[in-house]
Design an enzyme around this catalytic site. Structure first.
Site, short mmCIF file in Angstrom:
data_model
loop_
_atom_site.label_atom_id
_atom_site.label_comp_id
_atom_site.label_asym_id
_atom_site.label_seq_id
_atom_site.Cartn_x
_atom_site.Cartn_y
_atom_site.Cartn_z
N LEU A 16 36.01 45.04 47.17
CA LEU A 16 36.74 45.57 45.96
C LEU A 16 36.74 44.77 44.64
CD1 LEU A 16 39.75 46.97 47.63
CD2 LEU A 16 38.02 48.40 46.77
N ASP A 131 49.18 36.33 34.64
CA ASP A 131 47.89 36.61 34.58
C ASP A 131 48.20 38.38 34.56
OD1 ASP A 131 45.28 36.54 34.02
OD2 ASP A 131 44.79 36.69 36.16
#
Length: 604
Positions: A16, A131
């Site tokens: 992924l 983040d």
């Protein structure tokens, strides 16, 4: 290559993504028979990376919130640590955008509120994410956001000793000014990053762009972003203000209350209640309606003038407005009183409510009412036969002679000439202005300049083009309905044989509802065009309205129907006289007005 199976139960299927510290795989938990995501530390990971990996696991393990991805298991295979988490496959957060009026805009605000609530939980546990990006807020297939990827997570008392050497602390396009300057961080840094994510989602662009990372970081520290509505005029002012507040340069100025976007959502829902077809998306979908099985006629009221196609009722602050002959009718629902404000010519367009009530008339003027009189008007030079579209400070007005005129603060921006009469109000979607003409073309225009981007052959258009789920649904007077992707410029499907379509479609719950002069109500699957049900209702000139899983239909024969998702009539009233404007669903009642101006209030 990693082992195919971890801990004897997690079978890796496909990668992924991969970062500097670890890689993520889609996997199957063979013991429980469910899909999961597995994050596996790189074999070459350095000791600081290994420690950060376990910090991420510890951060996630203490978080239990529906808006945060959940850790399911922790293990090690051939000396490589891994942890298992729920699989979220709906795509990145910005897939929800750009902002559009209608249900899509509501979903963005609902998702923003959920992320704010998830961050509040995160910060209450003493964790900073550091983040947040669109890719680190993933969506479930139902559109619910999940904050994930805590690789840079900062546990306030546990990670201060970790070195920053060779480690990227955040993503430049979404980094708070204090983070860009290397200063100590507080939870307000995550809020700034969320503001940047929302800015991109609403407008399609990040708040700052540059040739390199340093140029972007400089702007975060020293420059102000453009207002979101300057890039996407569909963004409501309260939403823009909330996002810009999160992007404040000084951390102490950023709001941290989780209800920030709940308030914006409530204001937006109130606007949707007023203008489901008068808005930019024109979907015919209303956010509220009573249980139609409990409806009964409560009262009637004379509006003092004919209410004809292509009129429409709109609601604002306890009052309903509709064009009634040579005047604007205002109904005070609480007092059950009607007033009529006269004009020199017949009102020939649906009203639009913003900072006043705007209507177009046969004399070619577009009026604004504040109170009992018009305090402002525009002279377009031709008879107005379609409603106006208001986007921020701009007004777009379509005229019978085929001219679309755009104004800002009363000054003419541009005029576009189509090849035929314009009977349908323009639609704003995916950053373009779509104008349907009786000459059989749909024109896609630049909303700033009026420049023609492209045009599509459709057939004569008398009714507004509806927009939902990335598609335009185009009704034609000849009885065809098209599903059109405005970005790829491809027609996904078309349905035929509906009969002349005069009124707007309704889009709700993955379906498109359409009715025309052939007397049949049809429910079509929005993605395929396949017919779900059809129902004989009578000749329909009025647009359709959808709310709460029901579609509301009023006919030329004087029938008013509420139809459920199976195609069953759950409420019916007859003998109302010809109806040419859509029913108006409100939280406690549904309003219907006939051609002669008699208003019927059906309540619970």
């Amino acid at each position: 290559m990693p082992p195919v199976r971890l801990a004897g139960r997690y079978r890796l299927e496909a990668p992924l993504g991969s970062g500097g510290m670890a890689e993520v795989y889609r996997a199957v938990d063979e013991r429980l028979g469910r899909k999961v995501a597995v994050k596996l530390l790189h074999p070459q990971a350095l000791p600081p990376d290994r420690e950060r990996f376990f910090l991420e696991v510890r951060a996630l393990s203490r978080l239990f919130h529906p808006g945060i991805v959940q850790v399911l298991d922790l293990g090690e295979e051939e000396g490589r640590p891994f942890f298992v988490m729920e699989l979220v496959e709906g795509g990145p957060f910005d897939r929800l955008g750009p902002f559009e009026e209608g249900p899509e805009g509501e979903r963005i605000l609902e998702a923003a509120a959920k992320v704010m609530e998830a961050l509040a939980h995160l910060h209450a546990q003493g964790i900073l994410h550091r983040d947040l990006t669109p890719k680190n807020i993933l969506l479930t297939p139902e559109g619910h956001p999940k904050v994930m990827d805590f690789g840079l997570a900062y546990l306030l008392r546990e990670s201060r000793h970790l070195t920053r050497t060779g480690y990227t602390l955040g993503t430049p396009h979404y980094m708070a000014p204090e983070q860009a300057k290397g200063l100590p961080l507080s939870p307000k840094a995550d809020l700034y990053s969320l503001g940047a994510v929302l800015y991109r989602t609403l407008t399609g662009r990040p708040p700052f762009e540059g040739e390199n990372d340093q140029a972007v970081l400089f702007q975060h520290v020293y420059e102000e972003p453009r207002r979101p509505e300057a890039l996407n005029p569909a963004v409501p002012k309260p939403v823009a203000e909330a996002v810009l507040a999160l992007l404040a340069k000084h951390p102490e100025e950023r709001p941290d209350h989780p209800g920030l976007f709940r308030s914006a959502l409530q204001a937006f829902q109130a606007l949707r209640l007023a203008t489901p077809r008068g808005g930019a998306g024109r979907s015919g979908h209303y956010p509220f309606a009573p249980d139609p099985r409990r409806l009964a006629l409560k009262a009637t009221l004379d509006l003092g003038g004919e209410v004809a196609w292509p009129g429409e009722m709109v609601y604002a602050e306890g009052r309903v407005y509709v064009g009634a002959g040579r005047g604007l009718a205002e109904v005070d629902l609480l007092r059950h009183e009607a007033r009529r404000y006269p004009l020199k010519e017949e009102v020939t367009a649906p009203p639009v409510v913003r900072d006043g009530v705007y209507v177009g008339a046969w004399d070619g003027r577009f009026y604004r009412f504040r109170g009992a009189a018009s305090d402002w008007s525009l002279a377009t030079g031709a008879e107005i036969t379609a409603g106006g579209l208001l986007l921020g400070e701009r007004v777009y007005v379509a005229s019978r002679d085929g001219t679309l005129s755009a104004y800002q603060r009363g000054e003419l921006l541009f005029r576009f000439r189509a090849g035929g009469h314009l009977s349908a109000t323009p639609t704003f979607y995916r950053g373009l202005l779509f104008v349907g003409s009786e000459d059989g073309w749909l024109y896609a225009l630049d909303p700033d300049t009026g420049a023609l981007r492209y045009r599509v052959r459709t057939g004569p258009i008398h009714a507004p083009v509806a927009a939902h789920g990335g598609l335009l649904f185009i009704p034609t007077w000849t009885g065809e309905v098209y599903a059109f992707d405005p970005l790829s410029r491809e027609t996904l499907w078309n349905a035929e044989g509906v009969g002349e379509i005069w009124g707007g479609l309704a889009v709700d719950g993955g379906r498109v509802y359409v009715a025309g002069w052939d007397g049949v109500l049809r429910a079509l699957e929005a993605r395929t065009g396949e017919e779900v049900f059809s129902l004989e209702v009578g000749k329909v000139t009025a647009g359709l309205s959808a709310a709460g899983g029901h579609v509301y239909v009023a006919t030329e024969e004087g029938r008013f129907l509420a139809v459920d998702a199976r195609g069953q009539v759950v409420f019916e009233a007859t003998g109302l006289g010809p109806v040419q404007v859509p029913p108006l669903p409100l939280p406690q009642e549904v309003l219907v007005v006939n051609l002669s101006g008699r208003l019927y209030r059906f309540g619970v």
